[in-house]
Structure formats: C-alpha cells, structure tokens
Write a protein that holds these residues in place. Structure first.
Motif, mmCIF file in Angstrom:
data_model
loop_
_atom_site.group_PDB
_atom_site.id
_atom_site.type_symbol
_atom_site.label_atom_id
_atom_site.label_comp_id
_atom_site.label_asym_id
_atom_site.label_seq_id
_atom_site.Cartn_x
_atom_site.Cartn_y
_atom_site.Cartn_z
ATOM 1 N N ILE A 71 -6.090 136.958 40.217
ATOM 2 C CA ILE A 71 -7.468 137.119 39.758
ATOM 3 C C ILE A 71 -8.189 138.091 40.681
ATOM 4 C CG2 ILE A 71 -9.673 135.959 39.333
ATOM 5 C CD1 ILE A 71 -7.963 133.334 38.994
ATOM 6 N N ALA A 72 -8.731 139.162 40.113
ATOM 7 C CA ALA A 72 -9.516 140.134 40.881
ATOM 8 C C ALA A 72 -10.927 140.169 40.318
ATOM 9 C CB ALA A 72 -8.883 141.519 40.804
ATOM 10 N N GLU A 73 -11.889 139.896 41.187
ATOM 11 C CA GLU A 73 -13.294 139.999 40.790
ATOM 12 C C GLU A 73 -13.735 141.439 40.997
ATOM 13 O OE1 GLU A 73 -15.194 137.141 43.330
ATOM 14 O OE2 GLU A 73 -14.316 135.427 42.275
ATOM 15 N N VAL A 74 -14.540 141.939 40.078
ATOM 16 C CA VAL A 74 -15.023 143.316 40.148
ATOM 17 C C VAL A 74 -16.551 143.270 40.148
ATOM 18 C CG1 VAL A 74 -14.964 145.591 39.051
ATOM 19 C CG2 VAL A 74 -12.978 144.084 38.881
ATOM 20 N N THR A 75 -17.157 143.915 41.148
ATOM 21 C CA THR A 75 -18.617 143.915 41.274
ATOM 22 C C THR A 75 -19.151 145.320 41.023
ATOM 23 O OG1 THR A 75 -18.521 144.365 43.650
ATOM 24 C CG2 THR A 75 -18.525 142.049 42.985
ATOM 25 N N GLY A 76 -20.454 145.416 40.903
ATOM 26 C CA GLY A 76 -21.052 146.725 40.680
ATOM 27 C C GLY A 76 -22.402 146.594 40.028
ATOM 28 N N LEU A 121 -5.483 148.071 44.723
ATOM 29 C CA LEU A 121 -6.604 148.761 45.357
ATOM 30 C C LEU A 121 -7.221 149.801 44.425
ATOM 31 C CD1 LEU A 121 -5.207 149.185 48.983
ATOM 32 C CD2 LEU A 121 -6.815 147.453 48.152
ATOM 33 N N GLY A 122 -6.450 150.274 43.447
ATOM 34 C CA GLY A 122 -6.943 151.257 42.488
ATOM 35 C C GLY A 122 -8.066 150.735 41.608
ATOM 36 N N ILE A 123 -8.186 149.408 41.493
ATOM 37 C CA ILE A 123 -9.301 148.833 40.724
ATOM 38 C C ILE A 123 -10.622 149.308 41.314
ATOM 39 C CG2 ILE A 123 -10.471 146.661 40.126
ATOM 40 C CD1 ILE A 123 -7.686 145.340 40.024
ATOM 41 N N ASP A 124 -10.641 149.535 42.620
ATOM 42 C CA ASP A 124 -11.865 149.964 43.306
ATOM 43 C C ASP A 124 -12.250 151.402 42.950
ATOM 44 O OD1 ASP A 124 -13.744 148.851 45.476
ATOM 45 O OD2 ASP A 124 -13.323 150.875 46.205
ATOM 46 N N ARG A 125 -11.360 152.131 42.335
ATOM 47 C CA ARG A 125 -11.638 153.542 42.026
ATOM 48 C C ARG A 125 -12.325 153.737 40.678
ATOM 49 N NH1 ARG A 125 -6.281 153.665 44.175
ATOM 50 N NH2 ARG A 125 -6.387 154.219 46.359
ATOM 51 N N VAL A 126 -12.572 152.645 39.964
ATOM 52 C CA VAL A 126 -13.291 152.732 38.690
ATOM 53 C C VAL A 126 -14.752 153.054 39.009
ATOM 54 C CG1 VAL A 126 -14.014 151.465 36.632
ATOM 55 C CG2 VAL A 126 -11.726 151.103 37.575
ATOM 56 N N PRO A 127 -15.322 154.105 38.421
ATOM 57 C CA PRO A 127 -16.712 154.487 38.738
ATOM 58 C C PRO A 127 -17.686 153.323 38.574
ATOM 59 C CG PRO A 127 -15.671 156.152 37.367
ATOM 60 C CD PRO A 127 -14.723 154.988 37.427
ATOM 61 N N VAL A 128 -18.617 153.227 39.466
ATOM 62 C CA VAL A 128 -19.709 152.240 39.568
ATOM 63 C C VAL A 128 -19.230 150.804 39.815
ATOM 64 C CG1 VAL A 128 -21.265 153.650 38.162
ATOM 65 C CG2 VAL A 128 -20.093 151.745 37.096
ATOM 66 N N TYR A 129 -17.947 150.584 39.940
ATOM 67 C CA TYR A 129 -17.446 149.245 40.237
ATOM 68 C C TYR A 129 -16.718 149.223 41.569
ATOM 69 C CZ TYR A 129 -18.641 147.338 35.702
ATOM 70 O OH TYR A 129 -19.325 146.893 34.606
ATOM 71 N N ASN A 130 -16.738 148.044 42.212
ATOM 72 C CA ASN A 130 -16.031 147.829 43.473
ATOM 73 C C ASN A 130 -15.140 146.608 43.332
ATOM 74 O OD1 ASN A 130 -17.457 149.927 44.688
ATOM 75 N ND2 ASN A 130 -19.095 148.567 45.336
ATOM 76 N N LEU A 131 -14.017 146.653 43.998
ATOM 77 C CA LEU A 131 -13.117 145.507 44.029
ATOM 78 C C LEU A 131 -13.774 144.404 44.846
ATOM 79 C CD1 LEU A 131 -10.299 144.403 43.319
ATOM 80 C CD2 LEU A 131 -9.473 145.410 45.454
ATOM 81 N N LEU A 188 -23.180 142.831 35.013
ATOM 82 C CA LEU A 188 -21.994 143.374 34.348
ATOM 83 C C LEU A 188 -20.755 143.270 35.241
ATOM 84 C CD1 LEU A 188 -23.497 146.535 32.602
ATOM 85 C CD2 LEU A 188 -23.025 144.289 31.595
ATOM 86 N N GLU A 189 -20.731 142.237 36.098
ATOM 87 C CA GLU A 189 -19.579 142.023 36.965
ATOM 88 C C GLU A 189 -18.354 141.722 36.098
ATOM 89 O OE1 GLU A 189 -22.469 140.314 37.227
ATOM 90 O OE2 GLU A 189 -23.310 141.012 39.128
ATOM 91 N N GLY A 190 -17.224 142.226 36.542
ATOM 92 C CA GLY A 190 -16.006 142.063 35.762
ATOM 93 C C GLY A 190 -14.995 141.149 36.424
ATOM 94 N N MET A 191 -13.887 140.956 35.736
ATOM 95 C CA MET A 191 -12.806 140.126 36.228
ATOM 96 C C MET A 191 -11.511 140.588 35.558
ATOM 97 S SD MET A 191 -10.691 137.288 35.579
ATOM 98 C CE MET A 191 -11.176 137.288 33.904
#
Length: 195
Positions: free
Chosen positions: A93-98, A66-76, A102-105
């Motif tokens: 696999i966790a997709e990261v949006t924002g 759940l801490g992945i969601d705490r990265v500024p400007v990104y959401n889990l 520049l969506e991450g993974m």
C-alpha cells in the motif's frame, strides 16, 4: 546493536531513498549488507510470528516504487507492506499526497508461497489505485479488511493474471521491529514494524 544503528543513521533524512545521492546509496547498501550478516532469524519464512503484521517502508532502491513520487503535483507518502502469513498474502500500500482532498492510494495484493527458508514466490493478483476519499481509505488495516471481503472500489480496481505478474522476495534480516528484503529485480527494502 551498533550495525542496526549505523543503518538507521545512514537512511535517516533520505525520504525512503528519494533524497539519497549515489554515494549515500552505496554507503546504505554497505550498511545493509553488514547488518544482513548478523541476521538473528536465519529461517525467516518459518518465523511467521515475526513476519506477520504491518511494515512501514524506511528505505528502498526500487525505482518502480520511488517513481510514484515523479507524478506531477503528487508526492509519495507512507508505504506499507502488510503480511498475513497464515493466509499467505501480502498487501503493498502506497499513500500518495499532494493536492488537498485529492490524496491517492496505490495497492497491489499478492499471494506468496515459501520456496526456501528465506525466499517466497510472490504472485500478484489485484491492483487498486484511486483517490483515498472515493475508496474510503482510512488505514492499511481498514483497506485490507475491505479487500479481503471482496469489496470493489470506485477506483481503478482489477485482477491481475498471476502467471503474468510474479517474482520473489527474500527476507535477509528479521527481528522484532526491522525487516530487510531483496526482490527479484535487484531492489532492497528496509522496513519497520508498526502497530
């Protein structure tokens, strides 16, 4: 099953645990424990046909995930745990949006080995994190195929010494479309099977 419906109702709208209050987390853990008492698959590690496949995370108590969601400007975004039972592999696999484009993974690959009828020893061996566009990420299956073929990505992509990164995962409930697992650091995971 009423207990399964109760759990699904308890976790609805909680964004995998990110929006759950302390009281709601307690109620969810209680609903999980009640459902675990009715596990229709008492030997889940031996039920490869049920375990195998792609599982989407519905709820977790894992602060690390759940801490992945705490990265500024990104959401889990969506989180998957893909099990390839015959190969003894797990792909997280966790997709990261924002920011658009520049969506991450984040992906962690592990080998697993049965140590009991409910528990597997997990040894992490590869870590990949980067932008979905640079990695060419389209879906969990596509990424798994690329990783399994040995492809290296334009990303942070490195091997992990298995002796340094290991733990265990116990499957405490398993049916055709729901799996509950508990990890060695006390985290609980509720997942649903996806096509």
């Amino acid at each position: 099953m009423i207990k399964k419906a109760t759990l699904l109702e308890a976790i609805a709208g909680k964004n995998r645990g990110l929006l759950a209050s302390p009281a709601e987390k307690t109620a969810i853990l209680s609903a999980i424990a009640q459902l675990e008492d009715y596990n229709p698959t008492p030997r889940p590690v031996e039920a490869a046909e049920l375990l195998d496949g792609n599982w989407r995370l519905l709820y977790t108590s894992s602060d690390e995930l759940l801490g992945i969601d705490r990265v500024p400007v990104y959401n889990l975004g969506q989180v998957y745990q893909c099990i390839r039972a015959k190969e003894g592999k797990i792909y997280n696999i966790a997709e990261v949006t924002g920011i658009p484009y520049l969506e991450g993974m984040v992906s962690v690959v592990a080998r697993f080995e049965a140590v009991s009828e409910r528990r597997v020893q997990v040894k992490f061996n590869r870590f990949v994190v980067g932008l979905q566009r640079l990695i060419g990420y389209q879906s969990p299956n596509q990424l798994i195929d690329a990783i399994a073929s040995g492809q290296k990505f334009l990303a942070v992509d490195f091997s992990i010494a298995e002796r340094d990164q290991q733990g265990w995962l116990e499957t405490t409930y398993l049916d055709e479309d729901m799996r509950i697992g508990r990890g060695n650091v006390g985290s609980v995971f509720v997942l649903t099977k996806v096509a």
